[in-house]
Design a protein around this motif. Sequence first.
Motif, PDB file in Angstrom:
ATOM      1  N   LYS A  23       1.095  -1.051  -0.060  1.00 37.56           N
ATOM      2  CA  LYS A  23       0.036   0.091   0.075  1.00 37.56           C
ATOM      3  C   LYS A  23       0.844   1.382  -0.077  1.00 37.56           C
ATOM      4  N   TYR A  25       1.670   5.279   0.080  1.00 35.01           N
ATOM      5  CA  TYR A  25       0.945   6.744   0.444  1.00 35.01           C
ATOM      6  C   TYR A  25       1.989   7.804  -0.273  1.00 35.01           C
ATOM      7  N   GLU A  50      -3.372  -7.528  -5.148  1.00 30.95           N
ATOM      8  CA  GLU A  50      -4.230  -6.438  -5.250  1.00 30.95           C
ATOM      9  C   GLU A  50      -5.070  -6.662  -3.967  1.00 30.95           C
ATOM     10  N   VAL A  52      -5.395  -7.562   0.237  1.00 32.11           N
ATOM     11  CA  VAL A  52      -4.407  -7.665   1.203  1.00 32.11           C
ATOM     12  C   VAL A  52      -4.893  -9.245   2.042  1.00 32.11           C
ATOM     13  N   LEU A  60       3.308  -1.267   3.999  1.00 32.94           N
ATOM     14  CA  LEU A  60       2.990   0.063   4.110  1.00 32.94           C
ATOM     15  C   LEU A  60       4.091   0.788   3.945  1.00 32.94           C
ATOM     16  N   GLU A  76      -3.781   1.966  10.178  1.00 29.41           N
ATOM     17  CA  GLU A  76      -3.822   0.935   9.206  1.00 29.41           C
ATOM     18  C   GLU A  76      -3.141  -0.443   9.828  1.00 29.41           C
TER      19      GLU A  76
END
Length: 470
Positions: A23, A25, A50, A52, A60, A76
Amino acid sequence: MTDTLAREAAPETNPAPKRLFIKTYGCQMNVYDSERMADVLRPLGYAQTETVDEADFVILNTCHIREKAAEKVYSELGKMRELKDSKGGAMTIAVAGCVAQAEGEEIMRRQPAVDLVVGPQAYHQLPELLTRTARARGERIGADFAAVDKFDALSADGAAARGVDGPTAFLTVQEGCDKFCTFCVVPYTRGAEWSRPVADILAEARGLAEKGVREVTLLGQNVNAYDGLDGAGAASTLARLSYALAEIPGIQRIRYTTSHPNDMSDELIQAHRDVPALMPYLHLPVQSGSDRILRLMNRKHGRTKYLELIDRIREARPDMAMSGDFIVGFPGETDRDFEDTLDLVRKVNYASAFSFMYSPRPGTPAATMAAQVPAEVARERLQVLQALLLEQQIAFNASQKGRTLDVLFQKKGRHGRQAIGRSPYLQSVHVDDADHLIGRLVPVEIVSGQQNSLTGRLATMADVPQRAAV
């Protein structure tokens, strides 16, 4: 029956790959870093997913720029802990990126479910750290600023190990920042400016071109401060690097982001005039139109210098479209300061821009400045600024109607044989009956411009003006 039993008893020669979920950010640099993390883990048998819930390894890749970034990561991580528990602990969790760099020890303390913390300059260590973790020994934190070590480790395979999805790719050429704007955490999370050697960048670009990449976007926190060493051991520049990249067969477009006004040299401006592959779209953040606020931000340039720079760029490349970044509500910003920002926006006339309400970052000088602007005032100013920027964006897109632009098709659209590509100005362009052209640079006649995209139709070569082949 015997054959069936034999097959069931035989050892599995092609075990199912382990699943990796990342993921991402924040910025484009993080997108590039996520791609390279997937690359370095691929030899260990990790294939990306794709979903989780399917993952054996979750990363992350964090950003520390936006407000409450760290708290969002911890939230998260709480969800990831629950998922890990539901799998009986059979899932590895890693935190990467700038939050990892800034809060490595704190992450491990607050969320014991985290197995690895990896800073932006240490993700090449992931295979080793993962192996150590699997053996329940050794360091679980890799957070340092040795960018040279990271790229030395990655350059052995170059682009050969990179996964490529489509005709565009990011290519990091520079990392870190020496500017120390008072609102920004990047110098503390990415370290000092460091540039990759020219040869390594060209090797990676050649590998990307061989895999079908036609457009590269050069990345750096201050990408136009690039000064990597050339073959003779002398410092190069982004302009010279652009000339060299444009010579690589298959590379038809070059972009770069993010730039600083103080590093926009005459040589780079002239490269935009002389190198057709350099796209006529430039992201050049100014942050504020007020000289007083720019001084408080430690930007080391004023509004006059910025506006003169825009004039010189457009003199060299008259069709240049500008993009920028703005912060409103910076500590001490008055109504007059904000009006200066609006005035600058009107003078430049941006094709697109990003604008944000100021929010303090712990550890930065601006976080402790006096005269913090009330949130409701900053929010109202942001709405006014965004309305002006949106008006300019819509007008720019509408002005493309009737023009023929080269479009690099990247993917299928939602409707029938529609394809979606990018114009030289980074606009999304939708064209019917063009899905067979994905990966190609094709002349398109623009029939309309909307708020966020253009609509076009395939043009004949006779429709293409001489200058459109960019």
